[in-house]
Design a protein around this motif. Structure first.
Motif, PDB file in Angstrom:
ATOM      1  N   PHE A  52     101.673 113.437  98.511  1.00  0.00           N
ATOM      2  CA  PHE A  52     101.554 114.932  98.697  1.00  0.00           C
ATOM      3  C   PHE A  52     102.894 115.419  99.471  1.00  0.00           C
ATOM      4  O   PHE A  52     103.491 116.519  98.878  1.00  0.00           O
ATOM      5  CB  PHE A  52     100.540 115.089 100.056  1.00  0.00           C
ATOM      6  CG  PHE A  52     100.292 116.481 100.200  1.00  0.00           C
ATOM      7  CD1 PHE A  52      99.791 117.339  99.656  1.00  0.00           C
ATOM      8  CD2 PHE A  52     100.936 116.990 101.399  1.00  0.00           C
ATOM      9  CE1 PHE A  52      99.589 118.526  99.961  1.00  0.00           C
ATOM     10  CE2 PHE A  52     100.490 118.235 102.069  1.00  0.00           C
ATOM     11  CZ  PHE A  52     100.048 119.087 101.327  1.00  0.00           C
ATOM     12  N   PHE A  53     103.679 114.780 100.371  1.00  0.00           N
ATOM     13  CA  PHE A  53     104.896 115.196 100.761  1.00  0.00           C
ATOM     14  C   PHE A  53     106.116 114.785 100.149  1.00  0.00           C
ATOM     15  O   PHE A  53     107.147 115.530 100.231  1.00  0.00           O
ATOM     16  CB  PHE A  53     105.007 114.589 102.417  1.00  0.00           C
ATOM     17  CG  PHE A  53     103.973 115.200 103.387  1.00  0.00           C
ATOM     18  CD1 PHE A  53     104.193 116.336 103.778  1.00  0.00           C
ATOM     19  CD2 PHE A  53     102.797 114.541 103.741  1.00  0.00           C
ATOM     20  CE1 PHE A  53     103.363 117.022 104.710  1.00  0.00           C
ATOM     21  CE2 PHE A  53     101.948 115.104 104.794  1.00  0.00           C
ATOM     22  CZ  PHE A  53     102.292 116.400 105.331  1.00  0.00           C
ATOM     23  N   SER A  54     106.086 113.700  99.389  1.00  0.00           N
ATOM     24  CA  SER A  54     107.299 113.642  98.713  1.00  0.00           C
ATOM     25  C   SER A  54     107.196 113.993  97.082  1.00  0.00           C
ATOM     26  O   SER A  54     108.287 113.996  96.403  1.00  0.00           O
ATOM     27  CB  SER A  54     107.577 112.016  98.562  1.00  0.00           C
ATOM     28  OG  SER A  54     108.012 111.620  99.774  1.00  0.00           O
ATOM     29  N   ASN A  55     106.053 114.565  96.494  1.00  0.00           N
ATOM     30  CA  ASN A  55     105.914 114.773  95.379  1.00  0.00           C
ATOM     31  C   ASN A  55     105.468 116.175  94.920  1.00  0.00           C
ATOM     32  O   ASN A  55     105.739 117.132  94.763  1.00  0.00           O
ATOM     33  CB  ASN A  55     105.267 113.765  94.404  1.00  0.00           C
ATOM     34  CG  ASN A  55     105.946 112.545  94.364  1.00  0.00           C
ATOM     35  OD1 ASN A  55     107.122 112.290  93.685  1.00  0.00           O
ATOM     36  ND2 ASN A  55     105.651 111.475  95.179  1.00  0.00           N
ATOM     37  N   ALA A  56     103.768 116.321  95.435  1.00  0.00           N
ATOM     38  CA  ALA A  56     103.033 117.274  95.011  1.00  0.00           C
ATOM     39  C   ALA A  56     103.536 118.674  95.815  1.00  0.00           C
ATOM     40  O   ALA A  56     104.028 119.668  95.039  1.00  0.00           O
ATOM     41  CB  ALA A  56     101.787 117.061  95.502  1.00  0.00           C
TER      42      ALA A  56
END
Length: 308
Positions: free
Chosen positions: A82-86
């Protein structure tokens, strides 16, 4: 783990800076044929499939769900997805609809500055030492010189200010993702990276389909840009990131964030026709100065992933 980075690791770090710096140009090109959330979903999906193929070829399994540590690892993978990609990929893709690729790129130099207070509060033994603080402030001063006042001049669009906040928000997301990575239990980093991208793809694919529908096949240039984003700055960069972090340490790896703004401006000027700022070389000197000063061999640091 070696204290000395070595020529090979310096070359890998330079290559990471190049492909991550070029990713902002690629997003600008991809936006000519795809909506923002679809770009984020496609690059994560391509990256996930590539990393799953890599770990399968290497005989590496995904983290187990049958142990307590395995479930914690998957929770961390979800947070990284969630925090590093999406979320940051979506924020950057949407933000670049209204701001230049160079501006989005220079925002990535803020990542280490976000990491410092978060690590100080959340990671045992990670403190804002005087040396580390000074080195990052010198590097950030280079970013300020690089941006210049022209980069903040309004273009008159309704969402430009919000888009700039979105780019800075993506930097904060990467910093949070780095903290989650640091706090994750010991596990093979390629396995963790594949799990994180798999979680990111599971989040973004249905969200993009719901919000933007099935995309039509665009022209070759946007399609090639999305494939580049999935293969190089998402999948290949993750493999190189793990290699550098293991052999030279995460503190050395985190300094790549100061390269990314320079390359993003260079690619924007060379291939997108963005004006090359005259203060580039002064900014480069400050950024490299901060990078070299931050090479404290005793500093453990944190793995910091820009976007890319």
């Amino acid at each position: 783990m070696s204290d000395s980075p070595g020529t090979t690791n310096w070359a890998k770090l330079l290559f990471l800076g190049v492909i991550w710096g070029a990713s902002f140009m690629a997003v600008s090109l991809a936006l000519r044929g795809f909506p923002p959330m679809t770009i984020a979903a496609l690059r994560i999906l391509i990256g996930a499939l590539c990393l799953l193929a890599v770990i399968r070829a290497m005989g590496i399994a995904l983290p187990s769900l049958h142990t307590s540590d395995g479930r914690i690892i998957w929770a961390c993978a979800f947070g990284m997805g969630f925090f590093s990609n999406a979320l940051p990929f979506t924020l950057l893709s949407w933000g670049q609809t209204y701001v230049a690729s160079g501006f989005a790129g220079v925002c990535m130099a803020v990542v280490p500055l976000f990491v410092l207070p978060l690590a100080h509060l959340l990671v045992p033994g990670e403190y804002m030492t005087l040396r580390r603080t000074i080195s990052f402030l010198i590097g950030f001063a280079g970013v300020v010189v690089l941006i210049g006042l022209d980069a903040f001049r309004s273009a008159g669009t309704d969402f430009e200010s919000l888009a700039r906040l979105a780019c800075l928000g993506a930097s904060l997301c990467y910093a949070i993702g780095s903290i989650i990575t640091r706090l994750c239990p010991q596990v093979n980093m390629l396995s963790l990276s594949a799990a994180a991208l798999l979680c990111g793809a599971a989040m973004m694919t249905p969200a993009a389909l719901w919000a933007e529908g099935v995309p039509e096949l665009p022209a070759m240039q946007p399609l090639a840009a999305v494939i580049y984003l999935g293969l190089l700055p998402t999948a290949l960069a993750q493999v190189l990131l793990v290699q550098v972090a293991r052999s030279a340490g995460p503190a050395f790896l985190s300094t790549v964030n100061y390269q990314v703004p320079v390359w993003s401006v260079i690619f924007g000027a060379a291939l997108l026709g963005e004006t090359l700022p005259p203060q580039l070389f002064a900014a480069l000197a400050l950024i490299l100065g901060g990078l070299l000063l931050s090479r404290n061999r005793r500093a453990r640091g944190l793995p910091v992933k820009p976007l890319r």
